[in-house]
Design a protein around this motif. Structure first.
Motif, PDB file in Angstrom:
ATOM      1  N   ASN A  31       0.816  -1.212   0.000  1.00 55.25           N
ATOM      2  CA  ASN A  31       0.000   0.000   0.000  1.00 55.25           C
ATOM      3  C   ASN A  31       0.850   1.263   0.000  1.00 55.25           C
ATOM      4  O   ASN A  31       0.481   2.260  -0.620  1.00 55.25           O
ATOM      5  N   PHE A  32       1.994   1.246   0.710  1.00 54.55           N
ATOM      6  CA  PHE A  32       2.888   2.402   0.636  1.00 54.55           C
ATOM      7  C   PHE A  32       3.416   2.577  -0.788  1.00 54.55           C
ATOM      8  O   PHE A  32       3.536   3.691  -1.286  1.00 54.55           O
ATOM      9  N   HIS A  33       3.717   1.480  -1.435  1.00 56.34           N
ATOM     10  CA  HIS A  33       4.180   1.544  -2.818  1.00 56.34           C
ATOM     11  C   HIS A  33       3.077   2.119  -3.716  1.00 56.34           C
ATOM     12  O   HIS A  33       3.339   2.995  -4.556  1.00 56.34           O
ATOM     13  N   ALA A  34       1.860   1.629  -3.542  1.00 53.38           N
ATOM     14  CA  ALA A  34       0.738   2.132  -4.344  1.00 53.38           C
ATOM     15  C   ALA A  34       0.491   3.614  -4.083  1.00 53.38           C
ATOM     16  O   ALA A  34       0.170   4.374  -5.003  1.00 53.38           O
ATOM     17  N   ALA A  35       0.664   4.045  -2.818  1.00 54.35           N
ATOM     18  CA  ALA A  35       0.494   5.462  -2.488  1.00 54.35           C
ATOM     19  C   ALA A  35       1.528   6.306  -3.215  1.00 54.35           C
ATOM     20  O   ALA A  35       1.216   7.381  -3.740  1.00 54.35           O
ATOM     21  N   GLY A  36       2.758   5.813  -3.258  1.00 57.16           N
ATOM     22  CA  GLY A  36       3.803   6.531  -3.983  1.00 57.16           C
ATOM     23  C   GLY A  36       3.501   6.632  -5.463  1.00 57.16           C
ATOM     24  O   GLY A  36       3.721   7.678  -6.086  1.00 57.16           O
ATOM     25  N   GLN A  37       2.996   5.547  -6.038  1.00 49.89           N
ATOM     26  CA  GLN A  37       2.624   5.561  -7.451  1.00 49.89           C
ATOM     27  C   GLN A  37       1.485   6.556  -7.701  1.00 49.89           C
ATOM     28  O   GLN A  37       1.506   7.309  -8.668  1.00 49.89           O
ATOM     29  N   GLY A  42      -0.171  12.141  -9.600  1.00 53.07           N
ATOM     30  CA  GLY A  42      -0.961  13.327  -9.291  1.00 53.07           C
ATOM     31  C   GLY A  42      -2.302  13.039  -8.651  1.00 53.07           C
ATOM     32  O   GLY A  42      -3.134  13.926  -8.540  1.00 53.07           O
ATOM     33  N   ASN A  43      -2.533  11.816  -8.217  1.00 50.01           N
ATOM     34  CA  ASN A  43      -3.813  11.462  -7.617  1.00 50.01           C
ATOM     35  C   ASN A  43      -3.669  11.447  -6.094  1.00 50.01           C
ATOM     36  O   ASN A  43      -3.426  10.407  -5.478  1.00 50.01           O
ATOM     37  N   GLY A  49      -5.732   7.424   0.563  1.00 45.95           N
ATOM     38  CA  GLY A  49      -6.414   6.170   0.890  1.00 45.95           C
ATOM     39  C   GLY A  49      -5.436   5.020   1.090  1.00 45.95           C
ATOM     40  O   GLY A  49      -5.524   4.271   2.057  1.00 45.95           O
ATOM     41  N   TYR A  50      -4.494   4.900   0.162  1.00 49.31           N
ATOM     42  CA  TYR A  50      -3.478   3.847   0.279  1.00 49.31           C
ATOM     43  C   TYR A  50      -2.637   4.034   1.541  1.00 49.31           C
ATOM     44  O   TYR A  50      -2.299   3.073   2.227  1.00 49.31           O
ATOM     45  N   GLY A  58       0.218  -1.653   8.905  1.00 47.91           N
ATOM     46  CA  GLY A  58       1.498  -1.582   9.608  1.00 47.91           C
ATOM     47  C   GLY A  58       1.325  -1.772  11.104  1.00 47.91           C
ATOM     48  O   GLY A  58       2.118  -2.454  11.754  1.00 47.91           O
ATOM     49  N   ALA A  59       0.264  -1.183  11.642  1.00 48.23           N
ATOM     50  CA  ALA A  59      -0.022  -1.362  13.071  1.00 48.23           C
ATOM     51  C   ALA A  59      -0.372  -2.819  13.370  1.00 48.23           C
ATOM     52  O   ALA A  59       0.061  -3.380  14.381  1.00 48.23           O
ATOM     53  N   GLN A  60      -1.146  -3.445  12.492  1.00 47.79           N
ATOM     54  CA  GLN A  60      -1.481  -4.864  12.668  1.00 47.79           C
ATOM     55  C   GLN A  60      -0.226  -5.724  12.587  1.00 47.79           C
ATOM     56  O   GLN A  60      -0.057  -6.662  13.374  1.00 47.79           O
ATOM     57  N   ALA A  61       0.654  -5.405  11.656  1.00 41.86           N
ATOM     58  CA  ALA A  61       1.892  -6.168  11.501  1.00 41.86           C
ATOM     59  C   ALA A  61       2.765  -6.038  12.741  1.00 41.86           C
ATOM     60  O   ALA A  61       3.341  -7.018  13.218  1.00 41.86           O
ATOM     61  N   THR A  62       2.838  -4.826  13.272  1.00 48.04           N
ATOM     62  CA  THR A  62       3.634  -4.597  14.478  1.00 48.04           C
ATOM     63  C   THR A  62       3.056  -5.371  15.652  1.00 48.04           C
ATOM     64  O   THR A  62       3.789  -6.028  16.393  1.00 48.04           O
ATOM     65  N   GLY A  63       1.740  -5.309  15.819  1.00 45.00           N
ATOM     66  CA  GLY A  63       1.090  -6.051  16.901  1.00 45.00           C
ATOM     67  C   GLY A  63       1.313  -7.544  16.770  1.00 45.00           C
ATOM     68  O   GLY A  63       1.599  -8.227  17.757  1.00 45.00           O
TER      69      GLY A  63
END
Length: 83
Positions: A31-37, A42-43, A49-50, A58-63
């Motif tokens: 999702n971070f990658h998609a956000a960067g894209q 320009g969106n 959202g991403y 990320g919070a779930q992964a950390t937990g």
């Protein structure tokens, strides 16, 4: 200008480092990658959202990583190493 990107960069590093640990970490990284894209295209709305999904995952992964680590530590302390 560089300081504005420090926190998201640190979050991206943390999420990426968790990507190999568990499913939510992998999803956060994607999702971070998609956000960067999206921001590169320009969106800004899609990028936000991403990014929101990435922080949640990320919070779930950390937990999950903390929980798994705690379980392993508990087993090591009690001598119960059975899977």
């Amino acid at each position: 200008m560089k300081h504005k990107f420090a926190f998201p960069s640190l979050a991206l590093i943390a999420a990426t480092s968790l990507a190999g640990c568990n499913g939510p970490g992998h999803h956060a990284s994607a999702n971070f990658h998609a956000a960067g894209q999206a921001i590169g295209n320009g969106n800004v709305g899609d990028s936000a959202g991403y990014t929101g999904h990435a922080f949640t995952e990320g919070a779930q992964a950390t937990g999950q990583a903390i929980s798994n680590g705690s379980q392993q530590a508990g087993k090591a302390i009690t001598g119960n190493n059975n899977n």
